[in-house]
Enzyme design. Structure first.
Site, PDB file in Angstrom:
ATOM      1  N   CYS A 119       0.825  -1.219   0.000  1.00 50.14           N
ATOM      2  CA  CYS A 119       0.000   0.000   0.000  1.00 50.14           C
ATOM      3  C   CYS A 119       0.859   1.268   0.000  1.00 50.14           C
ATOM      4  CB  CYS A 119      -0.928   0.012   1.208  1.00 50.14           C
ATOM      5  SG  CYS A 119      -2.134  -1.309   1.203  1.00 50.14           S
ATOM      6  N   HIS A 254      -2.664   7.310   4.130  1.00 55.00           N
ATOM      7  CA  HIS A 254      -3.190   6.127   3.438  1.00 55.00           C
ATOM      8  C   HIS A 254      -4.517   5.728   4.076  1.00 55.00           C
ATOM      9  CE1 HIS A 254      -3.752   2.262   1.751  1.00 55.00           C
ATOM     10  NE2 HIS A 254      -3.378   1.584   2.824  1.00 55.00           N
ATOM     11  N   ASN A 284      -9.969   0.428   1.602  1.00 55.79           N
ATOM     12  CA  ASN A 284      -8.521   0.557   1.397  1.00 55.79           C
ATOM     13  C   ASN A 284      -8.202   0.120  -0.036  1.00 55.79           C
ATOM     14  OD1 ASN A 284      -5.758   0.090   1.279  1.00 55.79           O
ATOM     15  ND2 ASN A 284      -5.630  -0.823   3.313  1.00 55.79           N
TER      16      ASN A 284
HETATM   17  N1  COA Z   1     -17.203  -9.020  10.989  1.00 57.87           N
HETATM   18  C1  COA Z   1     -17.500  -9.468  12.218  1.00 57.87           C
HETATM   19  N2  COA Z   1     -16.575  -9.918  13.077  1.00 57.87           N
HETATM   20  C2  COA Z   1     -15.317  -9.938  12.664  1.00 57.87           C
HETATM   21  C3  COA Z   1     -14.929  -9.485  11.370  1.00 57.87           C
HETATM   22  C4  COA Z   1     -15.941  -9.026  10.523  1.00 57.87           C
HETATM   23  N3  COA Z   1     -15.695  -8.568   9.291  1.00 57.87           N
HETATM   24  N4  COA Z   1     -13.583  -9.603  11.249  1.00 57.87           N
HETATM   25  C5  COA Z   1     -13.137 -10.104  12.407  1.00 57.87           C
HETATM   26  N5  COA Z   1     -14.177 -10.311  13.256  1.00 57.87           N
HETATM   27  C6  COA Z   1     -14.147 -10.836  14.612  1.00 57.87           C
HETATM   28  C7  COA Z   1     -12.926 -11.645  14.910  1.00 57.87           C
HETATM   29  O1  COA Z   1     -13.079 -12.985  14.456  1.00 57.87           O
HETATM   30  C8  COA Z   1     -12.867 -11.544  16.411  1.00 57.87           C
HETATM   31  O2  COA Z   1     -13.731 -12.486  16.953  1.00 57.87           O
HETATM   32  P1  COA Z   1     -13.329 -13.343  18.245  1.00 57.87           P
HETATM   33  O3  COA Z   1     -13.121 -12.304  19.331  1.00 57.87           O
HETATM   34  O4  COA Z   1     -14.505 -14.217  18.456  1.00 57.87           O
HETATM   35  O5  COA Z   1     -12.083 -14.053  17.862  1.00 57.87           O
HETATM   36  C9  COA Z   1     -13.427 -10.160  16.711  1.00 57.87           C
HETATM   37  O6  COA Z   1     -14.122  -9.748  15.523  1.00 57.87           O
HETATM   38  C10 COA Z   1     -12.384  -9.140  17.082  1.00 57.87           C
HETATM   39  O7  COA Z   1     -11.322  -9.256  16.147  1.00 57.87           O
HETATM   40  P2  COA Z   1     -10.098  -8.298  16.191  1.00 57.87           P
HETATM   41  O8  COA Z   1      -9.120  -8.728  15.129  1.00 57.87           O
HETATM   42  O9  COA Z   1      -9.602  -8.138  17.598  1.00 57.87           O
HETATM   43  O10 COA Z   1     -10.793  -6.932  15.762  1.00 57.87           O
HETATM   44  P3  COA Z   1     -10.131  -5.537  15.676  1.00 57.87           P
HETATM   45  O11 COA Z   1     -10.852  -4.589  16.532  1.00 57.87           O
HETATM   46  O12 COA Z   1      -8.639  -5.609  15.765  1.00 57.87           O
HETATM   47  O13 COA Z   1     -10.469  -5.141  14.167  1.00 57.87           O
HETATM   48  C11 COA Z   1      -9.426  -5.046  12.024  1.00 57.87           C
HETATM   49  C12 COA Z   1     -10.011  -5.949  13.105  1.00 57.87           C
HETATM   50  C13 COA Z   1      -8.966  -5.946  10.874  1.00 57.87           C
HETATM   51  C14 COA Z   1     -10.525  -4.130  11.521  1.00 57.87           C
HETATM   52  C15 COA Z   1      -8.250  -4.232  12.622  1.00 57.87           C
HETATM   53  O14 COA Z   1      -7.352  -5.081  13.277  1.00 57.87           O
HETATM   54  C16 COA Z   1      -7.507  -3.468  11.564  1.00 57.87           C
HETATM   55  O15 COA Z   1      -8.020  -2.542  10.982  1.00 57.87           O
HETATM   56  N6  COA Z   1      -6.212  -3.789  11.326  1.00 57.87           N
HETATM   57  C17 COA Z   1      -5.421  -3.121  10.337  1.00 57.87           C
HETATM   58  C18 COA Z   1      -5.750  -3.677   8.973  1.00 57.87           C
HETATM   59  C19 COA Z   1      -5.208  -2.842   7.860  1.00 57.87           C
HETATM   60  O16 COA Z   1      -5.398  -1.660   7.835  1.00 57.87           O
HETATM   61  N7  COA Z   1      -4.561  -3.505   6.890  1.00 57.87           N
HETATM   62  C20 COA Z   1      -4.036  -2.893   5.731  1.00 57.87           C
HETATM   63  C21 COA Z   1      -2.888  -2.000   6.048  1.00 57.87           C
HETATM   64  S1  COA Z   1      -2.276  -1.278   4.590  1.00 57.87           S
END
Ligand code: COA
Length: 329
Positions: A119, A254, A284
């Site tokens: 990215c 970004h 994204n």
């Molecule tokens: N819908 C519903 N639940 C979801 C889900 C979705 N789309 N995706 C994940 N979950 C669940 C998980 O399975 C987890 O469940 P569990 O507690 O039973 O295991 C729960 O939600 C919490 O997951 P977690 O990973 O702790 O959530 P989070 O608050 O960290 O949010 C992201 C997840 C991916 C949104 C966050 O980590 C994020 O934005 N990370 C950066 C990603 C990014 O920007 N990548 C590209 C960079 S260039």
């Protein structure tokens, strides 16, 4: 790598962007995987994203963006002597998407190649084109950033599917009278690379890789990395250029996730209204994200001549990159 601009002034003289027509909403996604509009909005701030039509490949998205940037710069394709395309989803590995675009645009005298930096690709390509212009190797460059991430996502994996979208942007770089670019900071941490990867996409066998051939992400680790480098990279480039955070008129991070962006402005101390946010409508878009936001900011009249513009990208690699510039258009 960090540097303050030296040598002949170089700036952006044209901007363009393109997104596919197809809008995919959170509600539609919730019919495909176990998720909800509420969860996606709360955790990411993303409402909808654009998805390329089956017959659209990267260059189909990049071409309208490139044409718009060239037209705005008041030049023609044949005037370009450098074309860089930052992407992780080229039409194919070779011929490069840059070479294909150069041919379509009539840029027959241009060097053309693709650049891989996740990215952060657009920021890396911007710095590289800048360096080539300053060194006198090129006079007019087209820098394209774009991705069709929908093609490399696992459409059964809710943890990645909801985050990404398709889109492309492009800018023309030329020598100008007053300095546009003031400095760059770029970095990479391959040690963290495993947290955001595309196993099976290269010469490493799938047997040795983790995952299933689609984007593989450790969301929590990437979140921590993103919030850290958005702040550290921006602070580094500002300091190197002798600029204060209060001087920043337009901040273009970004577009990964609203929570990451809000954390960055808060930590940096930039008023939120100076930040460009469109992740709610496009998700994204990887390398397309920053030029897409730049084009929207310009179209909305939020980018004015003389504005101090700070852009920071981060992503797979893990990589990050910032540019500080005075808007000269
Ligand atoms: N819908 C519903 N639940 C979801 C889900 C979705 N789309 N995706 C994940 N979950 C669940 C998980 O399975 C987890 O469940 P569990 O507690 O039973 O295991 C729960 O939600 C919490 O997951 P977690 O990973 O702790 O959530 P989070 O608050 O960290 O949010 C992201 C997840 C991916 C949104 C966050 O980590 C994020 O934005 N990370 C950066 C990603 C990014 O920007 N990548 C590209 C960079 S260039």
């Amino acid at each position: 790598m960090i540097g303050k601009a030296q040598g002949p002034p170089v700036s952006i003289t044209g901007v363009g962007a393109y997104v596919p027509d197809r809008v995919l909403t959170n509600d539609e996604l919730s019919t495909l995987v176990d998720t909800s509009d509420e969860w996606i909005m709360e955790r990411t701030g993303i409402r909808e994203r654009r998805i390329a039509a089956p017959e659209q490949a990267l260059t189909d998205l990049a071409l309208p963006a490139a044409k718009a940037a060239i037209a705005q710069a008041g030049i023609e394709g044949k005037d370009l002597d450098l074309l860089l395309c930052a992407t992780v989803t080229p039409d194919m590995m070779f011929p490069t998407s840059s070479a294909l675009l150069a041919d379509t645009l009539g840029a027959n005298e241009a060097a053309a190649y693709d650049l891989l930096a996740g990215c952060t690709g657009f920021m890396y390509a911007l710095a590289q084109a800048y360096g080539m212009l300053v060194a006198g190797l090129a006079e007019r460059a087209l820098v394209v950033g774009g991705d069709v991430l929908s093609r490399i996502l696992d459409w059964t994996d809710r943890s990645t599917l909801v985050l990404f979208g398709d889109g492309a942007g492009a800018v023309v770089l030329e020598k100008v009278e007053k300095p546009g670019f003031l400095g760059f900071e770029l970095g990479a941490d391959g040690g963290g690379g495993i947290h955001l990867s595309l196993p099976g996409s290269g010469s490493r066998s799938m047997e040795e890789a983790t995952g299933n051939g689609y984007v593989h992400m450790n969301g929590r680790e990437v979140f921590k990395f993103a919030t850290r480098v958005l702040v550290s990279s921006a602070e580094a480039v500002l300091e190197r250029c002798g600029a204060a955070v209060e001087d920043v008129d337009v901040y273009i991070p970004h577009q990964a996730n609203v929570r990451i962006l809000d954390h960055a402005v808060q930590k940096l101390g930039i008023p939120r209204e100076r930040m460009i946010v469109n992740v709610d409508r496009y998700g994204n878009t990887s390398s397309g994200s920053i030029p897409l936001a730049l084009a929207e900011a310009q179209a909305d009249g939020r980018l004015k001549k003389g504005d101090l513009v700070l852009m920071t990208g981060m992503g797979a690699g893990l990589t990050w990159g910032s540019a500080l510039m005075e808007w000269t258009q």
